[in-house]
Write an enzyme that holds these catalytic residues in place. Structure first.
Site, PDB file in Angstrom:
ATOM      1  CG  ASN A 183     -47.567 -27.631  23.676  1.00 25.50           C
ATOM      2  OD1 ASN A 183     -48.038 -28.283  22.748  1.00 25.50           O
ATOM      3  ND2 ASN A 183     -46.284 -27.655  23.991  1.00 25.50           N
ATOM      4  CG  HIS A 233     -40.262 -27.020  20.648  1.00 22.89           C
ATOM      5  ND1 HIS A 233     -40.084 -28.276  20.147  1.00 22.89           N
ATOM      6  CD2 HIS A 233     -41.391 -27.077  21.386  1.00 22.89           C
ATOM      7  CE1 HIS A 233     -41.068 -29.045  20.559  1.00 22.89           C
ATOM      8  NE2 HIS A 233     -41.871 -28.339  21.302  1.00 22.89           N
ATOM      9  CE1 TYR A 242     -45.404 -27.976  18.783  1.00 19.12           C
ATOM     10  CE2 TYR A 242     -43.394 -27.714  17.489  1.00 19.12           C
ATOM     11  CZ  TYR A 242     -44.149 -28.437  18.386  1.00 19.12           C
ATOM     12  OH  TYR A 242     -43.682 -29.620  18.885  1.00 19.12           O
ATOM     13  NE  ARG A 296     -40.763 -33.062  16.564  1.00 14.86           N
ATOM     14  CZ  ARG A 296     -41.611 -32.318  17.282  1.00 14.86           C
ATOM     15  NH1 ARG A 296     -41.339 -31.056  17.517  1.00 14.86           N
ATOM     16  NH2 ARG A 296     -42.727 -32.829  17.753  1.00 14.86           N
ATOM     17  CD  GLU A 388     -38.017 -29.001  17.707  1.00 18.85           C
ATOM     18  OE1 GLU A 388     -37.669 -28.547  18.811  1.00 18.85           O
ATOM     19  OE2 GLU A 388     -39.196 -29.238  17.418  1.00 18.85           O
TER      20      GLU A 388
END
Ligand code: CA
Length: 720
Positions: A183, A233, A242, A296, A388
């Site tokens: 991010n 995360h 990611y 996920r 997750e």
């Protein structure tokens, strides 16, 4: 007499690279900001226009755009959080821009197209659409606008300066200093675009400092780990998703700024290259990813296929991204080229694949790769998070972290199988067998609760271990990895719940028929065979052999399974899908108090004749009880043992005693012992091993010094 054991240095490759390569600064010529920005702009445009626009698509987008700069059918008011319809506007706009910039496209420097581009940008500015997912507002939109504006810098006609500056102003969203990992770099990227657009050297330096700052190893934080894995995360395994988004975006930028005063240092390039080549690409078989590394995203259509994966409505091919990595890191060209050849199908999945065994002690994951197959395991501990669910994705992935084994020989064994999976029979996992799959109730990564998880590795062989304690089920599960076989042992299986406890051996697409020692003829589809076998039993399916040395209560199903993507991910279609599935599992019954299992997986085995010849005696189970699990491979002369408590393991010629919990491997090479040892609890500083020769009565002692801090859980080696 005591023999002296020498401790060998076994630093993880990631760390070695860090020490070996100094902080070399790239030489650069004197240049001012404007010149540097022009160079960078040209490189960005070259990259963005690399894929030539599809003229039919461009023509359709031009025909459909309205005078107000909108496209019919785009839901501009939507605030949807996963697939956000207004992105269609930005994607269509970019096709127009690319066509406008491309000679021979038929739209090159076309005045009408320029007007449409202008109108579409003006409309976006006026409406300023927003999603309820911050990611679109603070990452996707400013990035897309930045790309469009930069491309228009090379247009035959320039955008109206006022409109350009207003949109540049609009790009000021998000703060990279407040974010971590992917991010952070995603936000820094549009800061970088803005700096290039405004030739602002302060902003350029700031954006690159932020952008490249996550390129370094971290411990107990999100990002690139000391074990060469990637977590996001929280401390959650995210090698793909990611991890590869992060790595590709950094390489993209490193390529833009190479040989400028802002170039990424050589030591950081080495770290990135090491993760990409030695972790991410090793978790790919042919063109298909290990389902364990996706997080996920496992619940998204086509995600396992590296050349077909779709992100935000766009197909993300891996091969062009690997080419960029090669441009930044040309000295590893052989690795990059081999990966591209495998991923694009130009070469077999085995092409240039070398033997490898890596234990990821920071992220609780094991890679075991051979030219003929991959067998990787995902575990969890109280040091990491479980896979997750979030944004209504991966709704049923409750047991993805309980020793899930990804077994790939050809590559597509699990490709798009997820909608029809029975989610409490994830390959490798021991769990309660519910009548109906249970949705997750904890979101964004449930913290693991067991302290015991890890493994020993010497880089080629190893053993992994996981003390499952989840959903009121306990089990001690270990995997012993060799060249042609993986021995899977379970013990101490305990539950007081009403459901049967099962261990899934595999659940993959049925390909061809199944052969078995239980049946004279090959087993076709739509069969369920359930047997409680006391003797050794084997199955062969799709080049993978399954050998049960002590039998077991085994069920095989080759039936059609049905489902849809929507029930595992609410952003995906509801269309009913079905397919024939090979599903093999062991049933430990209801309320087992100390059940156990043993099975050997032989991936890459040719045919039933080879399986019949398999010498199970070559692979001896020395122990499988709640105190220890141990396996000896006679031909390789390798002993692997898991000590769940201090104790003594007795072999025909030797006695091994440890005063600490450990995962141990002893390999004989030319009459010398090579001992590899690790602490799956990651808390001990030392251990004492006593090796007693039962013929001579001589005892050797080894004082083990376990790695600590960021390297806790990794293996140390001793040689006599
Ligand atoms: Ca079930």
């Amino acid at each position: 007499m005591k023999k002296k054991y020498h401790q060998l240095n076994l630093l993880p490759i990631a760390l070695l690279m860090f020490f070996l390569i100094g902080g070399l600064k790239t030489a650069f010529s004197q240049s001012n900001t404007a010149e540097v920005c022009q160079t960078i702009t040209s490189r960005i445009i070259k990259n963005l226009t690399n894929n030539k626009p599809d003229n039919k698509l461009v023509a359709a987008n031009i025909a459909a755009i309205k005078p107000d700069g909108t496209w019919p059918g785009v839901d501009y008011a939507s605030k949807s959080i996963t697939i956000w319809p207004p992105t269609e506007h930005l994607i269509k706009l970019q096709t127009l821009i690319k066509a406008y910039l491309t000679k021979n496209s038929g739209f090159y420097a076309d005045e009408k197209v320029f007007q449409h581009i202008n109108n579409a940008l003006q409309y976006w500015y006026n409406l300023d659409p927003k999603s309820d997912n911050w990611w679109f507002n603070e990452i996707y939109t400013p990035q897309s606008l930045g790309e469009s504006l930069i491309m228009m810098e090379h247009g035959e006609k320039k955008l109206d300066k006022e409109l350009k500056l207003k949109l540049v102003e609009r790009m000021k969203r998000g703060n990279p200093e407040k974010q971590a990992g992917a991010n952070k770099t995603d936000i820094a990227l549009h800061y970088f675009y803005r700096a290039v657009l405004t030739e602002d050297d302060t902003l350029l330096a700031f954006s690159l400092k932020e952008f490249f700052s996550p390129v370094g190893l971290v411990y107990k934080k999100e990002g690139l780990q000391y074990d060469n894995s990637y977590m996001q995360h929280g401390l959650q395994l995210y090698i793909a998703g990611y991890g590869d988004v992060f790595i590709n975006s950094v390489f993209k930028l490193a390529n833009y700024v190479k040989e400028t005063p802002y170039a990424l240092s050589a030591d950081k390039v080495a770290l990135l290259s090491n993760f990409y080549r030695n972790t991410f690409l090793k978790a790919i078989r042919g063109e298909y990813a290990d389902f364990n590394i996706e997080g996920r995203r496992i619940s998204r259509f086509d995600m396992l296929n590296l050349e077909k994966q779709i992100e935000s409505g766009q197909i993300l091919k891996a091969s062009p991204q690997i080419l960029i990595a090669k441009e930044v890191d040309p000295k590893n060209a052989v690795d990059w080229d081999s990966a591209i050849a495998r991923i694009t199908g130009k070469q077999e999945p085995s092409y240039n694949v070398k033997k490898l065994h890596t234990q990821y002690f920071n992220s609780d994951y094991t890679l075991h790769v051979r030219p003929g197959y991959s067998f990787n395991v995902r575990m969890v501990s109280n040091r990491t998070k479980r896979c997750e669910s979030g944004n209504n994705e991966n709704l049923l992935g409750r047991y993805l972290s309980d020793g899930a084994t990804n077994i790939q020989v050809n590559g597509p064994e699990y490709y798009n199988i997820m909608p029809v999976w029975e989610w409490d029979k994830i390959p490798g996992v021991t769990s309660r067998d519910y009548a109906t799959d249970r949705p997750m109730t904890v979101f964004w990564g449930e913290q693991g609760s067991n302290d015991f998880a890890g493994g020993v590795s010497d880089g080629v062989y190893g053993a992994s271990t996981y003390a499952l304690d989840y959903d009121s089920v306990k089990a001690k599960k270990s995997w012993f990895f060799f060249d042609n076989e993986i021995m899977c042992l379970g013990t101490g299986i305990k539950s007081n719940e009403p459901e049967s406890i099962t261990t899934a051996i595999n659940q993959c697409w049925l390909k061809g028929s199944v052969e078995s020692s239980l049946s004279r003829n090959p087993i076709a589809k739509d069969k369920t065979i359930q047997r409680n076998e006391k003797l050794s039993t084997w199955f062969l399916h799709d080049n993978v052999g399954y050998y049960f040395p002590q039998g077991g209560n085994i069920t095989l199903s080759t039936s059609v399974q049905k489902g849809n993507w929507y029930h595992i991910n609410n952003s995906q279609p509801k269309d009913e899908l079905s397919g024939k599935v090979f599903k093999l599992w062991l049933n430990h019954g209801s309320k087992p108090q100390n059940a156990s299992y043993a099975y050997i997986v032989l991936p890459g085995i040719k045919d039933a004749a080879s399986l019949k010849k398999f010498e199970a005696n070559n692979l001896k189970i020395i122990a499988n009880n709640p105190a220890m699990q141990a396996v000896y491979h006679q031909k390789l002369n390798i002993l692997q043992a898991i000590f769940y408590q201090p104790g003594t393991l007795t072999l025909p010629s030797m006695e091994i005693k440890t005063d600490k919990v450990c995962a141990l491997m002893i390999k004989m090479i030319n009459g010398k012992r090579l001992i590899s040892i690790a602490d799956p609890l990651q808390k001990e500083k030392t251990a004492t091993l006593s090796l007693k020769d039962l013929k001579t009565g001589k005892t050797e002692q080894v004082t083990v010094h376990f790695p600590e801090g960021a390297l806790a859980g990794s293996s140390v080696q001793y040689k006599n």
